[in-house]
Design an enzyme around this catalytic site. Structure first.
Site, PDB file in Angstrom:
ATOM      1  N   TRP A   5      -5.319  -6.921  53.273  1.00 10.77           N
ATOM      2  CA  TRP A   5      -5.572  -5.489  53.434  1.00 10.77           C
ATOM      3  C   TRP A   5      -5.314  -4.728  52.140  1.00 10.77           C
ATOM      4  O   TRP A   5      -5.648  -3.552  52.020  1.00 10.77           O
ATOM      5  CB  TRP A   5      -4.749  -4.918  54.579  1.00 10.77           C
ATOM      6  N   ASP A   6      -4.733  -5.404  51.155  1.00  9.52           N
ATOM      7  CA  ASP A   6      -4.492  -4.803  49.841  1.00  9.52           C
ATOM      8  C   ASP A   6      -5.762  -4.180  49.269  1.00  9.52           C
ATOM      9  O   ASP A   6      -5.723  -3.122  48.636  1.00  9.52           O
ATOM     10  CB  ASP A   6      -4.006  -5.862  48.851  1.00  9.52           C
ATOM     11  N   GLU A  12       7.587  -5.826  56.456  1.00  5.70           N
ATOM     12  CA  GLU A  12       7.706  -7.158  57.047  1.00  5.70           C
ATOM     13  C   GLU A  12       9.157  -7.622  57.176  1.00  5.70           C
ATOM     14  O   GLU A  12       9.406  -8.733  57.636  1.00  5.70           O
ATOM     15  CB  GLU A  12       6.890  -8.155  56.236  1.00  5.70           C
ATOM     16  N   LYS A  15      11.051  -3.341  53.203  1.00  2.00           N
ATOM     17  CA  LYS A  15      10.394  -4.075  52.117  1.00  2.00           C
ATOM     18  C   LYS A  15       9.450  -3.179  51.316  1.00  2.00           C
ATOM     19  O   LYS A  15       9.368  -3.263  50.100  1.00  2.00           O
ATOM     20  CB  LYS A  15       9.614  -5.252  52.710  1.00  2.00           C
ATOM     21  N   GLN A  16       8.695  -2.344  52.006  1.00  2.00           N
ATOM     22  CA  GLN A  16       7.700  -1.500  51.358  1.00  2.00           C
ATOM     23  C   GLN A  16       7.420  -0.285  52.237  1.00  2.00           C
ATOM     24  O   GLN A  16       7.884  -0.218  53.375  1.00  2.00           O
ATOM     25  CB  GLN A  16       6.409  -2.272  51.131  1.00  2.00           C
TER      26      GLN A  16
END
Length: 767
Positions: A357-358, A487, A599-600
């Protein structure tokens, strides 16, 4: 943070050789041209730690999935981009002694990636175990102008002796992936041919039957004169070579020019591969190395004219952004709609080189603004062509309708085998829907909606319709058992971002449907005859939009990442002992999952995508809560935080996050660059400058600029293409200069005021 490379605005410079850091340099100094890529491995033999990598775009292997416990719905394989024929090889022996830097005393060493002209340059002086010392100067590139061609100039000079030099130029298809299950090799030999001065090798994958053909020619020059020698030829399984033995004199340079052509069955009939490869090779050989290198420099000059970002007053930041733009431009050209962008590009094997999906979330904006709109359009068409596979993926997981795009893919089929991602990280569907909106919003190309977009949106919406369920106690639609972008927290209920992007997708699909009904009624009827969207289905979508559940904490004024997030022990990253970082290399997975650490960007990912629907104070409250809990151990994280911080006027935080994303690989922030650079996140670095510091947005079809300049920068400038206009935008502490480098006039907004810039006009606005 450790500095691996010298600061230079146009070059990546490694001075001195440290074997422990060799794989990091191999990744960072990789070269490519959209058709093929090559890690910065040595031409000569090297018995030290290295990750050999020669990659051909679109050539992959369905490696058997290896898991401890099989689960229904798991894919049969994990797709891997393959380490292909090693075409750079030039073995050197000095009086029978192999030149191997792992066994030599290295007296000096530099490895330089010239980003301005697109080549890798390496020089070293090495003392062999015998005491003989040689100087080597090696320069190579893969051609932007001739996608099949790679060229090498490799020179060796005896420093303290005269003697016998043995040179072996070869093609080696007996290679494997470092991450192959059970050390399996993926290639079979098809054919080979070798004669003095040239050779060819054709190999095929053991599955899917991709064929790759490499051909080579070489010349040897001493004291400025080409030497006519007869080479000894060697043929082994998946290997061909030419060996030349000649005398060399102290202080006199011997130069090997090696030219290689690499073609695949993706582009040509298998029966024609050798002929096609030889024809391309002959043209390059006749042109010669220096002319090819000049052609390469000119081609890169054209690319830099369109996509360069210039930062004055901060060489570290300048080097970082150019490195990211360079890697993006050599990874994907947009000329082949069958291709996409892997998270590591052509720089390593991790993540299999597949599509994530990046692309939709991070890469689309870069290509929208720096290339013709067909480039971004092709990335969307790639997904359209995989729609039937996405519908199959949904059925494999038990859904009766709709499309679930894969988390990882080469051909549209899911090939990822971690259950919490394969089955649960379904927010990827939302990124694909958002990319359609983003493309149309930026380009104004509403024709795309009727041609391709509505069909994709409808099938994604059908998936969301079935994936949610109505929770009677809440009186709302909910979504259980998902994993958000973070994640480090999986199998959660009601991830805010997933719920929000699902409802937004449904709403946008209805908006597009209404547009087509009004503006393209004939096309809508044609599509609806195919899709069979019923009134009750649309009513259900509207009901979900109106009644979706969003976890929040009203006292704090924030959206909760998921149900019960605040039940976790709340610790800030600043209060962690630094020795714990990165968490994914120091903590057990159990400990990570129980922590509050992120994580992000997760909630912030949604607020970044949909910022036009939220006021600044809402975004600020969520940013100030979540960023201190974020460890940024995904390469995709810093850029989102940089852009939002810039929007909120948090200039120091915006710069901190920009430097982290721009120098993520150069400084090896997450201690994982050795297996490849983070190519897709590099587009986020570009966004940090253009969307962050530049404040560029598109609202109601108009370009908006709300720039600021980091305090220690003198100025920065960037170029964007927007609806037929090419703009150069220069920002200083005192003014904004907009130069229209096209014939087309454009109206834009700067800090809320509207201006019209005529074709070939420059507008100077005081800030």
């Amino acid at each position: 943070m450790k500095q691996y490379f010298k600061i230079d605005e146009w070059r990546i410079i490694e001075e001195g050789f440290n074997p422990e850091e060799n794989k990091v340099a191999e990744s960072v100094c990789s070269i490519g041209n959209g058709h093929m890529g090559q890690r910065a491995n040595f031409e000569e033999s090297y018995s030290g730690d290295t990750l050999q990598g020669s990659y051909m775009a679109g050539v992959y292997y369905p490696d058997k999935t290896r898991v401890g416990w099989w689960k229904n719905g798991y894919p049969e394989y994990f797709a891997k981009v393959l380490n292909s024929i090693n075409w750079i090889g030039i073995d050197i022996k000095v009086d029978g002694e192999t030149l191997d830097l792992a066994k030599c005393k290295i007296l000096d060493f530099t490895r330089i990636l010239n980003m301005k002209e697109g080549y890798l340059h390496r020089t070293f002086t090495a003392e062999l175990p015998s005491g003989k010392t040689v100087k080597v100067d090696a320069k190579r590139f893969v051609s932007i102008a001739r996608k099949e061609i790679g060229a090498i100039r490799y020179s060796i000079t005896p420093v303290n002796f005269s003697g016998k030099l043995e040179i072996t130029a070869y093609l080696d298809g007996d290679v494997k992936n470092e991450d192959s299950n059970y050390d399996e090799k993926f290639w079979d030999e098809v054919s080979k041919n070798v004669s003095s001065g040239e050779a060819s090798l054709v190999v095929s994958t053991k599955k899917l039957d991709f064929h790759v053909c490499s051909t080579m020619k070489f010349d040897i020059v001493q004291v400025g004169r080409k030497i006519n020698v007869t080479a000894d030829t060697i043929e082994k399984e998946k290997y061909v070579s030419n060996t030349v033995v000649l005398l060399c004199s102290k202080g006199e340079e011997t130069v090997i020019y090696k030219y290689t052509s690499n073609v695949t069955s993706r582009d040509h009939e298998k029966s024609e591969l050798i002929n096609v490869s030889k024809a391309a090779l002959l043209k390059a050989y006749e042109l010669g190395f220096e002319a090819l290198l000049e052609e390469q420099a000119n081609a890169w000059a054209d690319k830099w004219k369109e996509s360069d970002i210039v930062i004055e007053g901060d060489s570290s930041a300048q080097q970082g952004i150019r490195f990211n733009i360079f890697q993006l431009n050599q990874t994907y050209t947009g000329k082949d709609e069958r291709l996409n962008i892997g998270p590591k590009g052509f720089t390593g094997e991790k993540y299999g080189g597949s599509t994530y999906w990046d692309t939709e979330a991070y890469c689309i904006p870069f290509y929208l603004a720096t290339a013709d709109e067909d480039v971004a359009r092709n990335l969307l068409i790639y997904r359209y062509k995989h729609l039937e596979k996405a519908k199959e993926n949904a059925k494999k997981l038990g859904f009766s309708k709709g499309a679930l795009y894969p988390m990882v893919t080469m051909n549209g089929e899911e090939c990822h085998n971690e259950w919490e991602i394969t089955f649960e990280e379904i927010h990827r569907n939302g990124a694909i829907a958002y990319a359609i909106y983003n493309y149309v919003n930026y380009t104004g190309d509403k024709a795309y909606l009727g041609e391709y977009g509505f069909e994709v949106l409808s099938e994604i919406s059908r998936f969301w319709e079935e994936r949610v369920h109505f929770a009677v106690p809440k009186g709302k639609y909910v979504m259980h058992g998902v994993t958000g972008p973070n994640e480090y927290d999986n199998n959660v209920n009601n991830n805010w971002y997933t719920n929000r992007i699902a409802a937004w997708t449904l709403d946008y699909t209805i908006e597009v449907m209404n547009y087509l009904k009004e503006k393209e009624p004939a096309r809508f009827e044609e599509l609806n005859a195919k899709l069979q969207i019923k009134d009750e289905e649309i009513a259900k979508w509207k009901d979900i939009v109106a009644n979706m559940y969003y976890p929040e904490d009203k006292e704090l004024g924030i959206y909760l990442q998921q149900d019960n997030y605040l039940d976790k022990e709340q610790i800030l990253v600043k209060d962690l002992d630094p020795k714990n970082l990165p968490l994914n290399q120091n903590w057990s997975w159990d400990r990570i999952l129980r922590s509050c650490f992120i994580k992000q960007a997760d909630v912030l990912q949604g607020l970044y995508f949909l910022e036009h629907l939220y006021d600044d104070e809402t975004i600020r409250r969520n940013f100030e809560f979540y960023e201190p809990r974020t460890v940024h151990e995904s390469s995709l994280s810093p850029c989102v935080h940089s852009i939002l911080a810039a929007k909120l006027g948090m200039q120091e935080k915006a710069y901190e996050m920009y430097l982290r994303t721009s120098r993520l690989d150069l400084d090896n922030y997450n201690n994982d660059t050795e297996d490849g650079c983070h190519t897709t996140s590099m587009a986020g670095t570009w966004m940090s400058v253009v969307h962050g510091f530049g404040g560029m947005r598109v609202r109601n079809g108009q370009l908006q600029l709300n720039p600021f300049i980091p305090g220690h920068w003198n100025s920065f400038s960037y170029k964007v293409m927007f609806r037929g206009a090419l703009l150069k935008i220069n920002v200083t502490s005192e003014n904004l200069i907009v130069s229209n480098e096209s014939e087309n006039a454009i109206t834009l907004s700067v800090h809320g005021s509207t201006y019209t810039v005529s074709g070939n006009e420059t507008l100077n606005i005081a800030c």
